[in-house]
Design an enzyme around this catalytic site. Structure first.
Site, PDB file in Angstrom:
ATOM      1  N   THR A   3       0.828  -1.204   0.000  1.00  0.00           N
ATOM      2  CA  THR A   3       0.000   0.000   0.000  1.00  0.00           C
ATOM      3  C   THR A   3       0.860   1.251   0.000  1.00  0.00           C
ATOM      4  O   THR A   3       0.461   2.287  -0.524  1.00  0.00           O
ATOM      5  CB  THR A   3      -0.946  -0.004   1.216  1.00  0.00           C
ATOM      6  OG1 THR A   3      -1.654  -1.246   1.244  1.00  0.00           O
ATOM      7  CG2 THR A   3      -1.945   1.131   1.153  1.00  0.00           C
ATOM      8  N   ASN A  51       3.427 -13.448   2.654  1.00  0.00           N
ATOM      9  CA  ASN A  51       2.893 -14.278   1.587  1.00  0.00           C
ATOM     10  C   ASN A  51       1.824 -13.508   0.820  1.00  0.00           C
ATOM     11  O   ASN A  51       0.759 -13.203   1.359  1.00  0.00           O
ATOM     12  CB  ASN A  51       2.282 -15.559   2.173  1.00  0.00           C
ATOM     13  CG  ASN A  51       1.799 -16.516   1.092  1.00  0.00           C
ATOM     14  OD1 ASN A  51       2.461 -16.699   0.083  1.00  0.00           O
ATOM     15  ND2 ASN A  51       0.647 -17.125   1.307  1.00  0.00           N
ATOM     16  N   LYS A 104       2.741 -12.773   7.560  1.00  0.00           N
ATOM     17  CA  LYS A 104       1.695 -11.852   7.091  1.00  0.00           C
ATOM     18  C   LYS A 104       1.166 -12.466   5.805  1.00  0.00           C
ATOM     19  O   LYS A 104       1.888 -12.560   4.812  1.00  0.00           O
ATOM     20  CB  LYS A 104       2.281 -10.469   6.832  1.00  0.00           C
ATOM     21  CG  LYS A 104       1.367  -9.556   6.027  1.00  0.00           C
ATOM     22  CD  LYS A 104       2.042  -8.244   5.733  1.00  0.00           C
ATOM     23  CE  LYS A 104       1.477  -7.495   4.548  1.00  0.00           C
ATOM     24  NZ  LYS A 104       0.072  -7.558   4.255  1.00  0.00           N
ATOM     25  N   ASP A 105      -0.074 -12.903   5.837  1.00  0.00           N
ATOM     26  CA  ASP A 105      -0.640 -13.611   4.697  1.00  0.00           C
ATOM     27  C   ASP A 105      -1.739 -12.786   4.051  1.00  0.00           C
ATOM     28  O   ASP A 105      -2.729 -12.440   4.702  1.00  0.00           O
ATOM     29  CB  ASP A 105      -1.200 -14.964   5.137  1.00  0.00           C
ATOM     30  CG  ASP A 105      -1.710 -15.763   3.954  1.00  0.00           C
ATOM     31  OD1 ASP A 105      -0.902 -16.450   3.299  1.00  0.00           O
ATOM     32  OD2 ASP A 105      -2.920 -15.685   3.671  1.00  0.00           O
TER      33      ASP A 105
END
Length: 314
Positions: free
Chosen positions: A53, A142, A169-170
């Site tokens: 982001t 991921n 962090k998926d």
């Protein structure tokens, strides 16, 4: 276990914050710091600069380090920082990890190798080399839509072999796969953290055992994502589901723009933050489409916040 406020850990909601630029396309330090203060005052648990982001690939390596230096200096220890540290090759990634370690960030998030699609064994070797050399805790990132996927077997292997690898962090949004990860790792390593990066399933991910999330909508409507988190933490699952239904149309609208993360940039504009233009050149048609999204967001955000306020009164 969901995070208690003030715990300096990788639990809770971390904002993958947008990187503001001025009219000349340079980093806008003043707006970045003002936005950080707004997020902290809203109650957000942590920051995640230099993520997708934040358009990390659209800034130079030197600028990414400058961004992190500004964030660390301004946060001044008020909340933990999970620093995006993905570079184009292993050695640059290690160097960046150690630079951020010296700055004092809590941990780094490293995306699986991108551009080249790699085997699971190659993905393991990539992270293993980083884990051996980094002087900071590492969170695996991921995001199979943009990079080589990290499968459950590889994540488990890394978690059990390297103490420096402290979380995942998926952003796949794959709920059953997250359950498989938690089932495979948590009984053997209770300190390993599971964060979801897919806003559409935030409540569900928290309910099945995730420790928190890195969600772009938290940078636009932190009141709503925090309400979802707090509802789950308190066992008010029905309320969390109702709040998720408020979040979903906002997320769908912001992610609908072709030029990610332009929809989320427009979302912050609705909240009063003019973060300038993305460095990605776009057509006039794309700008008009994003303007239409912003007009719709202005109505939807106002309506959603009123609904949230009404629910809080009840």
């Amino acid at each position: 276990m969901l995070r208690e406020h003030g715990t300096p850990d990788l639990c809770g909601l971390f904002v993958p914050n947008i990187t503001p630029t001025d009219k000349k396309g340079r980093l806008d330090r003043e707006k970045m710091c003002g936005y950080i203060d707004w997020l902290i005052e809203s109650g957000i648990h942590g920051l995640y600069p230099n993520g997708s982001t934040g358009e990390f690939l659209r800034f130079t390596a030197a600028e990414r380090r400058e961004i992190m230096s500004i964030v660390v200096e301004h946060v001044a220890g008020r909340i933990p920082i999970l620093a995006g540290a993905a570079e184009a090759n292993v050695q640059e990634t290690i160097d960046t990890c150690n630079f951020y370690a010296d700055l004092g960030v809590r941990a780094v998030a490293i995306v699986s190798p991108y551009y080249y699609r790699l085997s699971s064994n190659a993905v393991y070797c990539f992270f293993a080399e980083i884990a051996k050399a980094a002087r900071i805790d590492v969170t695996l990132y991921n995001i199979p839509m943009f990079a080589s996927p990290i499968d459950v077997e590889t994540i488990t292997r890394l978690a059990l072999e390297f103490p420096r690898v402290v979380g995942i962090k998926d952003s796949s949004g794959d709920l059953p796969n997250m359950m498989r990860m938690i089932a495979a790792i948590r009984p053997q390593r209770a300190d390993f953290r599971f964060l979801t990066g897919w806003d559409a399933s935030l409540a569900a991910m928290l309910m099945i055992g995730c420790d928190g999330g890195t969600n772009a909508t938290s940078g636009v409507v932190p009141e709503l994502t925090l309400a979802i988190y707090d509802a789950v933490a308190s066992g008010r699952f029905r309320e969390a589901i109702d709040l998720q239904h408020l979040l979903l149309p906002l997320f769908d609208l912001m992610i609908s723009t072709a030029e990610f993360p332009e929809g989320f940039r427009r979302g912050t504009a609705v909240r009063g933050w003019d973060f300038g233009a993305s460095r990605q050149p776009v057509s006039d048609a794309s700008i008009r489409a994003a303007d239409e999204v912003q007009d719709k967001l202005a109505i939807l955000v106002e309506k959603t916040l009123l609904q949230l306020k009404s629910q809080n009164k009840n």
